[in-house]
Design a protein around this motif. Structure first.
Motif, PDB file in Angstrom:
ATOM      1  N   ARG A 259       8.040 -20.480  14.971  1.00 33.95           N
ATOM      2  CA  ARG A 259       8.978 -21.610  15.014  1.00 33.95           C
ATOM      3  C   ARG A 259       9.415 -21.996  13.609  1.00 33.95           C
ATOM      4  NH1 ARG A 259       7.102 -26.562  18.003  1.00 33.95           N
ATOM      5  NH2 ARG A 259       9.242 -27.154  17.617  1.00 33.95           N
ATOM      6  N   ALA A 260       8.467 -21.998  12.673  1.00 37.46           N
ATOM      7  CA  ALA A 260       8.794 -22.344  11.288  1.00 37.46           C
ATOM      8  C   ALA A 260       9.755 -21.315  10.680  1.00 37.46           C
ATOM      9  CB  ALA A 260       7.520 -22.437  10.452  1.00 37.46           C
ATOM     10  N   VAL A 261       9.501 -20.037  10.922  1.00 35.72           N
ATOM     11  CA  VAL A 261      10.380 -18.983  10.399  1.00 35.72           C
ATOM     12  C   VAL A 261      11.767 -19.088  11.031  1.00 35.72           C
ATOM     13  CG1 VAL A 261      10.765 -16.485  10.360  1.00 35.72           C
ATOM     14  CG2 VAL A 261       8.518 -17.415   9.771  1.00 35.72           C
ATOM     15  N   ASP A 262      11.831 -19.341  12.323  1.00 30.11           N
ATOM     16  CA  ASP A 262      13.123 -19.495  13.002  1.00 30.11           C
ATOM     17  C   ASP A 262      13.897 -20.686  12.433  1.00 30.11           C
ATOM     18  OD1 ASP A 262      12.656 -17.306  14.593  1.00 30.11           O
ATOM     19  OD2 ASP A 262      12.033 -18.485  16.346  1.00 30.11           O
ATOM     20  N   TRP A 263      13.183 -21.786  12.179  1.00 36.17           N
ATOM     21  CA  TRP A 263      13.827 -22.969  11.619  1.00 36.17           C
ATOM     22  C   TRP A 263      14.342 -22.688  10.218  1.00 36.17           C
ATOM     23  CZ3 TRP A 263      13.392 -26.108   7.380  1.00 36.17           C
ATOM     24  CH2 TRP A 263      14.148 -27.264   7.409  1.00 36.17           C
ATOM     25  N   ILE A 264      13.577 -22.011   9.395  1.00 36.94           N
ATOM     26  CA  ILE A 264      14.007 -21.671   8.031  1.00 36.94           C
ATOM     27  C   ILE A 264      15.228 -20.767   8.080  1.00 36.94           C
ATOM     28  CG2 ILE A 264      13.360 -20.404   5.931  1.00 36.94           C
ATOM     29  CD1 ILE A 264      10.492 -21.515   6.412  1.00 36.94           C
TER      30      ILE A 264
ATOM     31  N   TRP B 293      17.455 -20.567  10.476  1.00 37.51           N
ATOM     32  CA  TRP B 293      18.575 -21.388  10.911  1.00 37.51           C
ATOM     33  C   TRP B 293      19.091 -22.245   9.755  1.00 37.51           C
ATOM     34  CZ3 TRP B 293      18.919 -26.700  10.803  1.00 37.51           C
ATOM     35  CH2 TRP B 293      20.066 -27.249  11.377  1.00 37.51           C
ATOM     36  N   TYR B 294      18.198 -22.898   9.031  1.00 38.79           N
ATOM     37  CA  TYR B 294      18.569 -23.791   7.942  1.00 38.79           C
ATOM     38  C   TYR B 294      19.323 -23.043   6.842  1.00 38.79           C
ATOM     39  CZ  TYR B 294      18.241 -27.282   4.290  1.00 38.79           C
ATOM     40  OH  TYR B 294      18.552 -28.185   3.306  1.00 38.79           O
ATOM     41  N   VAL B 295      18.804 -21.899   6.442  1.00 45.53           N
ATOM     42  CA  VAL B 295      19.454 -21.107   5.399  1.00 45.53           C
ATOM     43  C   VAL B 295      20.836 -20.651   5.862  1.00 45.53           C
ATOM     44  CG1 VAL B 295      19.331 -18.944   4.089  1.00 45.53           C
ATOM     45  CG2 VAL B 295      17.318 -20.397   4.280  1.00 45.53           C
ATOM     46  N   GLY B 296      20.956 -20.268   7.114  1.00 39.97           N
ATOM     47  CA  GLY B 296      22.257 -19.871   7.656  1.00 39.97           C
ATOM     48  C   GLY B 296      23.260 -21.003   7.638  1.00 39.97           C
ATOM     49  N   GLU B 297      22.819 -22.205   7.960  1.00 44.39           N
ATOM     50  CA  GLU B 297      23.707 -23.364   7.951  1.00 44.39           C
ATOM     51  C   GLU B 297      24.121 -23.737   6.536  1.00 44.39           C
ATOM     52  OE1 GLU B 297      25.127 -25.129  10.492  1.00 44.39           O
ATOM     53  OE2 GLU B 297      24.283 -23.614  11.809  1.00 44.39           O
ATOM     54  N   VAL B 298      23.186 -23.757   5.633  1.00 43.37           N
ATOM     55  CA  VAL B 298      23.478 -24.155   4.252  1.00 43.37           C
ATOM     56  C   VAL B 298      24.372 -23.137   3.559  1.00 43.37           C
ATOM     57  CG1 VAL B 298      22.435 -24.544   1.982  1.00 43.37           C
ATOM     58  CG2 VAL B 298      21.414 -25.563   4.006  1.00 43.37           C
ATOM     59  N   SER B 299      24.132 -21.865   3.796  1.00 43.71           N
ATOM     60  CA  SER B 299      24.896 -20.817   3.113  1.00 43.71           C
ATOM     61  C   SER B 299      26.252 -20.561   3.767  1.00 43.71           C
ATOM     62  CB  SER B 299      24.093 -19.519   3.088  1.00 43.71           C
ATOM     63  OG  SER B 299      23.971 -18.989   4.389  1.00 43.71           O
TER      64      SER B 299
END
Length: 68
Positions: free
Chosen positions: A9-14, A16-22
């Motif tokens: 879950r933590a890896v999936d969230w990271i 997702w977050y990196v994809g949104e920010v970038s």
């Protein structure tokens, strides 16, 4: 919840977050939108999408490259 599922879950969230920010997730949203509104229409390739997005940013000074 096991440790493995917590890590996943933590890896999936990271991811997702990196994809949104970038901005990487923008293409995925475009494809989903295009296919839901016009299923038979041609969808731009990632390269075409990125070129179109850059052209739009460069054409509108409020949208694009600012120093501050």
């Amino acid at each position: 919840m096991t440790a493995v599922s917590g890590v996943r879950r933590a890896v999936d969230w990271i991811r997702w977050y990196v994809g949104e920010v970038s901005g990487e997730s923008g293409y995925d949203r475009y494809v989903a939108h295009a296919r839901s509104h016009a299923p038979g229409a041609k969808v731009m390739s990632r390269r075409e999408f990125e070129r179109s997005r850059m052209d739009a940013r460069e054409a509108d000074p409020r949208e694009g490259f600012r120093c501050c």
